[in-house]
Motif scaffolding. Structure first.
Motif, PDB file in Angstrom:
ATOM      1  N   TRP A  34       0.841  -1.209   0.000  1.00 19.48           N
ATOM      2  CA  TRP A  34       0.000   0.000   0.000  1.00 19.48           C
ATOM      3  C   TRP A  34       0.881   1.267   0.000  1.00 19.48           C
ATOM      4  O   TRP A  34       0.404   2.345   0.328  1.00 19.48           O
ATOM      5  N   GLY A  35       2.163   1.126  -0.302  1.00 22.92           N
ATOM      6  CA  GLY A  35       3.047   2.291  -0.335  1.00 22.92           C
ATOM      7  C   GLY A  35       4.392   1.897  -0.931  1.00 22.92           C
ATOM      8  O   GLY A  35       4.702   0.712  -1.024  1.00 22.92           O
ATOM      9  N   LYS A  36       5.208   2.914  -1.302  1.00 24.52           N
ATOM     10  CA  LYS A  36       6.503   2.612  -1.934  1.00 24.52           C
ATOM     11  C   LYS A  36       7.480   1.977  -0.951  1.00 24.52           C
ATOM     12  O   LYS A  36       8.305   1.162  -1.307  1.00 24.52           O
ATOM     13  N   THR A  37       7.419   2.417   0.323  1.00 19.79           N
ATOM     14  CA  THR A  37       8.293   1.836   1.346  1.00 19.79           C
ATOM     15  C   THR A  37       7.430   1.059   2.331  1.00 19.79           C
ATOM     16  O   THR A  37       6.203   1.241   2.390  1.00 19.79           O
ATOM     17  N   TYR A  38       8.100   0.218   3.132  1.00 16.94           N
ATOM     18  CA  TYR A  38       7.353  -0.567   4.121  1.00 16.94           C
ATOM     19  C   TYR A  38       6.685   0.358   5.133  1.00 16.94           C
ATOM     20  O   TYR A  38       5.557   0.122   5.567  1.00 16.94           O
ATOM     21  N   GLY A  39       7.366   1.464   5.461  1.00 16.34           N
ATOM     22  CA  GLY A  39       6.800   2.443   6.393  1.00 16.34           C
ATOM     23  C   GLY A  39       5.523   3.077   5.854  1.00 16.34           C
ATOM     24  O   GLY A  39       4.519   3.174   6.563  1.00 16.34           O
ATOM     25  N   GLU A  40       5.552   3.492   4.585  1.00 14.37           N
ATOM     26  CA  GLU A  40       4.349   4.077   3.960  1.00 14.37           C
ATOM     27  C   GLU A  40       3.209   3.062   3.964  1.00 14.37           C
ATOM     28  O   GLU A  40       2.054   3.381   4.260  1.00 14.37           O
ATOM     29  N   HIS A  41       3.557   1.828   3.619  1.00 11.29           N
ATOM     30  CA  HIS A  41       2.591   0.723   3.584  1.00 11.29           C
ATOM     31  C   HIS A  41       1.929   0.565   4.961  1.00 11.29           C
ATOM     32  O   HIS A  41       0.702   0.528   5.079  1.00 11.29           O
ATOM     33  N   LYS A  42       2.758   0.503   6.014  1.00 11.55           N
ATOM     34  CA  LYS A  42       2.230   0.292   7.368  1.00 11.55           C
ATOM     35  C   LYS A  42       1.421   1.506   7.844  1.00 11.55           C
ATOM     36  O   LYS A  42       0.389   1.350   8.492  1.00 11.55           O
ATOM     37  N   ARG A  43       1.897   2.694   7.527  1.00 14.50           N
ATOM     38  CA  ARG A  43       1.164   3.903   7.947  1.00 14.50           C
ATOM     39  C   ARG A  43      -0.214   3.963   7.303  1.00 14.50           C
ATOM     40  O   ARG A  43      -1.184   4.374   7.922  1.00 14.50           O
ATOM     41  N   HIS A  44      -0.306   3.486   6.066  1.00 15.08           N
ATOM     42  CA  HIS A  44      -1.595   3.462   5.370  1.00 15.08           C
ATOM     43  C   HIS A  44      -2.581   2.542   6.103  1.00 15.08           C
ATOM     44  O   HIS A  44      -3.776   2.809   6.150  1.00 15.08           O
ATOM     45  N   LEU A  45      -2.066   1.451   6.663  1.00 12.84           N
ATOM     46  CA  LEU A  45      -2.935   0.413   7.246  1.00 12.84           C
ATOM     47  C   LEU A  45      -3.234   0.629   8.730  1.00 12.84           C
ATOM     48  O   LEU A  45      -4.199   0.073   9.251  1.00 12.84           O
ATOM     49  N   GLU A  46      -2.408   1.395   9.424  1.00  7.10           N
ATOM     50  CA  GLU A  46      -2.510   1.500  10.891  1.00  7.10           C
ATOM     51  C   GLU A  46      -3.677   2.391  11.308  1.00  7.10           C
ATOM     52  O   GLU A  46      -3.811   3.516  10.842  1.00  7.10           O
ATOM     53  N   PHE A  47      -4.524   1.894  12.215  1.00  5.83           N
ATOM     54  CA  PHE A  47      -5.596   2.724  12.780  1.00  5.83           C
ATOM     55  C   PHE A  47      -5.025   3.711  13.788  1.00  5.83           C
ATOM     56  O   PHE A  47      -4.076   3.397  14.509  1.00  5.83           O
ATOM     57  N   SER A  48      -5.626   4.887  13.868  1.00  4.82           N
ATOM     58  CA  SER A  48      -5.186   5.905  14.833  1.00  4.82           C
ATOM     59  C   SER A  48      -5.751   5.585  16.213  1.00  4.82           C
ATOM     60  O   SER A  48      -6.639   4.736  16.364  1.00  4.82           O
ATOM     61  N   LEU A  55     -13.579   1.950  17.860  1.00  3.77           N
ATOM     62  CA  LEU A  55     -13.768   0.503  17.782  1.00  3.77           C
ATOM     63  C   LEU A  55     -14.162  -0.071  19.143  1.00  3.77           C
ATOM     64  O   LEU A  55     -15.053  -0.915  19.237  1.00  3.77           O
ATOM     65  N   LYS A  56     -13.493   0.424  20.182  1.00  2.00           N
ATOM     66  CA  LYS A  56     -13.774  -0.104  21.514  1.00  2.00           C
ATOM     67  C   LYS A  56     -15.206   0.232  21.941  1.00  2.00           C
ATOM     68  O   LYS A  56     -15.925  -0.625  22.474  1.00  2.00           O
ATOM     69  N   SER A  57     -15.649   1.462  21.692  1.00  2.00           N
ATOM     70  CA  SER A  57     -16.997   1.814  22.126  1.00  2.00           C
ATOM     71  C   SER A  57     -18.032   1.067  21.291  1.00  2.00           C
ATOM     72  O   SER A  57     -19.084   0.666  21.795  1.00  2.00           O
ATOM     73  N   TYR A  58     -17.709   0.795  20.008  1.00  5.79           N
ATOM     74  CA  TYR A  58     -18.629  -0.003  19.190  1.00  5.79           C
ATOM     75  C   TYR A  58     -18.732  -1.433  19.735  1.00  5.79           C
ATOM     76  O   TYR A  58     -19.820  -2.006  19.813  1.00  5.79           O
ATOM     77  N   ALA A  59     -17.582  -1.994  20.139  1.00  9.32           N
ATOM     78  CA  ALA A  59     -17.574  -3.355  20.703  1.00  9.32           C
ATOM     79  C   ALA A  59     -18.448  -3.416  21.956  1.00  9.32           C
ATOM     80  O   ALA A  59     -19.201  -4.371  22.163  1.00  9.32           O
ATOM     81  N   GLU A  60     -18.346  -2.375  22.799  1.00 10.54           N
ATOM     82  CA  GLU A  60     -19.183  -2.321  24.009  1.00 10.54           C
ATOM     83  C   GLU A  60     -20.657  -2.281  23.636  1.00 10.54           C
ATOM     84  O   GLU A  60     -21.487  -2.959  24.246  1.00 10.54           O
ATOM     85  N   GLU A  61     -20.963  -1.496  22.618  1.00 10.18           N
ATOM     86  CA  GLU A  61     -22.337  -1.340  22.141  1.00 10.18           C
ATOM     87  C   GLU A  61     -22.945  -2.685  21.711  1.00 10.18           C
ATOM     88  O   GLU A  61     -24.072  -2.998  22.044  1.00 10.18           O
ATOM     89  N   VAL A  62     -22.157  -3.483  20.954  1.00 11.49           N
ATOM     90  CA  VAL A  62     -22.690  -4.761  20.460  1.00 11.49           C
ATOM     91  C   VAL A  62     -22.453  -5.915  21.444  1.00 11.49           C
ATOM     92  O   VAL A  62     -22.882  -7.035  21.206  1.00 11.49           O
ATOM     93  N   GLY A  63     -21.750  -5.636  22.552  1.00 11.86           N
ATOM     94  CA  GLY A  63     -21.571  -6.647  23.591  1.00 11.86           C
ATOM     95  C   GLY A  63     -20.533  -7.705  23.266  1.00 11.86           C
ATOM     96  O   GLY A  63     -20.784  -8.911  23.375  1.00 11.86           O
TER      97      GLY A  63
END
Length: 316
Positions: A34-48, A55-63
């Protein structure tokens, strides 16, 4: 959650802490990139961090439980702050002893994968983690994507159960299909981890080693069935077997006519499905040497009432 899983687990990296600069600058030209370098690739995929909170509050919502593998010490700090129910230690950090110590000291339960490790390393891991945090388990794991059956080595589960009898042992699988994971549960795996994707044809090497939701449904159903089927180690005639036993269970019958007062010998007795029920087949040898209290007709079931209780000692 709709599939019946108990927990959704992601992978959290703080990239500058997981990789050194050269690793991040490495050109990455694979078809999965997903990028020219491995770093670019990983940055594209990493959630903030913000996306993780969402995600955590959604998980709580659905139990459903929500956690992640902390792929470096800073990621563990963030997950600790996020208040996850347990830490997952990915295979790549299992021999990272400073990381293990810091993570164990946080006091949350730990699930530790063992891909790429040896038994002696796992014994060291146990010795490091146990005094700091007794709530942890090991997962047998082989780090190949997708994993071939001959590289799974489910028997390691048994070896771990012997070597570490005081902790739960589980299985983390990267194979295709569900059979091997179901077998792991049958061998006593208490934690089961599988990768899940919405579409195996997506870009990225993990997708083909993952289950699609329909397969996850099948897996969970099969696992729950096997859990029920493991049952009890006590072997006994069960209530559900009574009908079969009534209909087909055999009894001792008279092979020949036995006049009252006859001392029973083995050649006078046979085993058949009898009506009414009489002595069970396993009592046949105990009947030898006992005396008939009444006339017993040929082919008639031998009942308690028909023979004396004590054995007449036959003189040799």
């Amino acid at each position: 959650q709709d599939c019946g899983a108990d927990c959704a687990k992601f992978q959290k990296s703080e990239l500058e802490h997981k990789f050194n600069k050269k690793a991040l600058e490495r050109p990455y030209t694979s078809k999965h990139s997903w990028g020219k370098t491995y770093g670019e690739h990983k940055r594209h995929l990493e959630f903030s961090h913000e996306q993780y909170r969402e995600l955590k509050s959604y998980a709580e919502e659905v139990g459903i439980f929500f956690t992640a593998s902390g792929m470096d010490e800073m990621a563990v700090e963030f997950l600790h702050e996020l208040d996850v129910p347990f830490f997952k230690v990915g295979s790549g950090d299992t021999n990272n002893f400073p990381y293990l110590e810091k993570t164990a000291k946080k006091g949350r339960p730990m699930v530790i994968s063992s891909g790429m490790q040896s038994m002696s390393t796992m014994q060291q891991v146990y010795r490091i983690v146990k005094p700091l945090n007794p709530n942890f388990c090991f997962l047998q794991c082989t780090s190949a994507y997708p994993l071939q059956p001959e590289d799974v080595n489910l028997r390691v589960i048994t070896a771990y159960q012997s070597a570490f009898p005081d902790i739960p042992i589980g299985y983390s699988g990267h194979e295709t299909g569900i059979a091997i994971s179901v077998a792991a549960v049958a061998m006593g795996a208490k934690v089961l981890e599988r990768h899940v994707t919405l579409d195996k044809t997506w870009k990225g090497s993990d997708h083909q080693a993952s289950l699609e939701p329909s397969e996850l449904v099948e897996l969970v159903k099969a696992v729950r069935t096997v859990e029920r089927a493991l049952g009890s180690p006590l072997k006994q005639l069960l209530p559900c077997e009574m009908a079969c036993n009534e209909k087909l269970g055999k009894s001792v019958v008279a092979k020949v006519a036995i006049p009252e007062g006859t001392v029973l010998a083995l050649d006078m007795l046979a085993v058949k499905v009898g009506e009414p029920k009489g002595f069970p087949p396993e009592a046949i040898f105990d009947l030898v040497g006992r005396k008939a209290k009444v006339d017993i007709e040929e082919d008639e079931t031998i009942t308690e009432q028909a023979v004396e209780n004590h054995v007449k000692k036959v003189k040799h």
